[in-house]
Every structure is written in C-alpha cells, then in structure tokens.
Motif scaffolding. Structure first.
Motif, short mmCIF file in Angstrom:
data_model
loop_
_atom_site.label_atom_id
_atom_site.label_comp_id
_atom_site.label_asym_id
_atom_site.label_seq_id
_atom_site.Cartn_x
_atom_site.Cartn_y
_atom_site.Cartn_z
N MET A 1 0.94 -1.36 -0.03
CA MET A 1 0.07 0.08 -0.07
C MET A 1 1.03 1.16 0.07
SD MET A 1 -3.38 1.10 2.44
CE MET A 1 -3.34 -0.40 3.09
N THR A 2 0.61 2.19 -0.98
CA THR A 2 1.36 3.26 -0.96
C THR A 2 1.18 4.38 0.22
OG1 THR A 2 -0.15 4.52 -2.30
CG2 THR A 2 1.44 3.24 -3.48
N GLU A 3 1.90 5.49 0.43
CA GLU A 3 1.64 6.46 1.50
C GLU A 3 0.33 7.16 1.21
OE1 GLU A 3 3.34 7.49 3.93
OE2 GLU A 3 4.78 5.56 3.66
N VAL A 4 0.00 7.30 -0.15
CA VAL A 4 -1.36 8.12 -0.42
C VAL A 4 -2.56 7.22 0.10
CG1 VAL A 4 -2.77 9.36 -2.30
CG2 VAL A 4 -0.25 9.64 -2.25
N GLN A 5 -2.40 5.86 -0.40
CA GLN A 5 -3.45 4.99 -0.12
C GLN A 5 -3.64 4.71 1.34
OE1 GLN A 5 -2.25 1.48 -2.27
NE2 GLN A 5 -3.61 1.89 -3.90
N ASN A 6 -2.55 4.78 2.25
CA ASN A 6 -2.60 4.73 3.57
C ASN A 6 -3.16 5.95 4.19
OD1 ASN A 6 -2.24 3.61 6.16
ND2 ASN A 6 -0.01 4.27 6.02
N PHE A 7 -2.77 6.99 3.73
CA PHE A 7 -3.38 8.38 4.24
C PHE A 7 -4.99 8.30 3.86
CE2 PHE A 7 -4.37 12.93 3.53
CZ PHE A 7 -4.37 13.42 4.92
N MET A 8 -5.48 8.01 2.67
CA MET A 8 -6.63 8.12 2.31
C MET A 8 -7.51 7.12 3.35
SD MET A 8 -6.55 8.12 -1.83
CE MET A 8 -8.15 7.75 -1.94
N LEU A 9 -7.09 5.75 3.62
CA LEU A 9 -7.90 5.01 4.33
C LEU A 9 -7.87 5.46 5.80
CD1 LEU A 9 -8.92 2.02 4.60
CD2 LEU A 9 -6.44 1.49 5.46
N THR A 10 -6.75 6.14 6.48
CA THR A 10 -6.87 6.79 7.67
C THR A 10 -7.73 7.81 7.54
OG1 THR A 10 -4.58 6.24 7.88
CG2 THR A 10 -5.48 7.73 9.39
N VAL A 11 -7.88 8.81 6.68
CA VAL A 11 -8.75 9.89 6.67
C VAL A 11 -10.00 9.39 6.70
CG1 VAL A 11 -9.62 11.82 5.37
CG2 VAL A 11 -7.26 11.44 5.66
N CYS A 12 -10.50 8.46 5.79
CA CYS A 12 -12.09 7.98 5.54
C CYS A 12 -12.29 7.26 6.84
CB CYS A 12 -12.03 6.94 4.42
SG CYS A 12 -11.81 7.77 2.88
N PHE A 13 -11.55 6.46 7.41
CA PHE A 13 -11.89 5.78 8.82
C PHE A 13 -11.99 6.81 9.89
CE2 PHE A 13 -10.60 3.79 12.57
CZ PHE A 13 -11.58 2.75 12.59
N GLY A 14 -11.19 7.51 9.79
CA GLY A 14 -11.25 8.68 10.95
C GLY A 14 -12.56 9.45 10.72
N CYS A 15 -13.04 9.90 9.64
CA CYS A 15 -14.48 10.56 9.38
C CYS A 15 -15.50 9.69 9.60
CB CYS A 15 -14.50 11.04 7.75
SG CYS A 15 -13.39 12.30 7.28
N THR A 16 -15.59 8.67 9.18
CA THR A 16 -16.57 7.34 9.60
C THR A 16 -16.73 7.16 10.90
OG1 THR A 16 -16.14 6.35 7.48
CG2 THR A 16 -17.67 5.32 9.21
N MET A 17 -15.85 7.31 11.87
CA MET A 17 -16.05 6.94 13.20
C MET A 17 -16.07 8.45 13.78
SD MET A 17 -15.42 4.03 13.76
CE MET A 17 -15.16 3.87 15.50
N GLY A 18 -15.80 9.38 13.54
CA GLY A 18 -16.24 10.74 14.13
C GLY A 18 -17.60 10.99 13.83
N PHE A 19 -17.98 10.57 12.67
CA PHE A 19 -19.52 10.75 12.12
C PHE A 19 -20.54 9.72 13.28
CE2 PHE A 19 -23.23 9.50 10.24
CZ PHE A 19 -23.86 10.76 9.96
N LEU A 20 -19.84 8.60 13.36
CA LEU A 20 -20.70 7.61 14.14
C LEU A 20 -20.59 8.16 15.74
CD1 LEU A 20 -19.75 4.15 12.90
CD2 LEU A 20 -21.78 5.31 12.76
#
Length: 52
Positions: A1-20
């Motif tokens: 997994m590249t740095e960009v993919q890792n960053f995108m995964l982290t951001v999306c997971f953080g947004c989802t958990m924050g929303f919940l």
C-alpha cells in the motif's frame, strides 16, 4: 500500500468513526432533553391539578 492510499484509508476511517461518535452523542443529548421536557410537563400538570 502506498503512502497516499494509507493516508486516504486513515482519513476515511477517521471521518466515519467521527460521524458515528457524533451521531451517538447527539442521540444521547436529545434523549436527555426529551426526558427533561417530559418530566417538567408532568410536574406542571400535577401543580395545575393541585391548584384546582
């Protein structure tokens, strides 16, 4: 997994958990305010019955 993919995964997971978590907190605060209004209304109704 590249740095960009890792960053995108982290951001999306953080947004989802924050929303919940935010939604859950809002549900709890709305429930508490609903119970307070219900209790206040019941108390006022008892006071009116005693006054009559």
């Amino acid at each position: 997994m590249t740095e960009v993919q890792n960053f995108m995964l982290t951001v999306c997971f953080g947004c989802t958990m924050g929303f919940l978590i935010g939604t859950f907190c809002i549900m709890i605060s709305d429930g508490i305010s609903y119970l307070k209004k219900k209790r206040r209304k019941k108390k006022e109704q008892k006071e009116q019955e005693k006054a009559e």
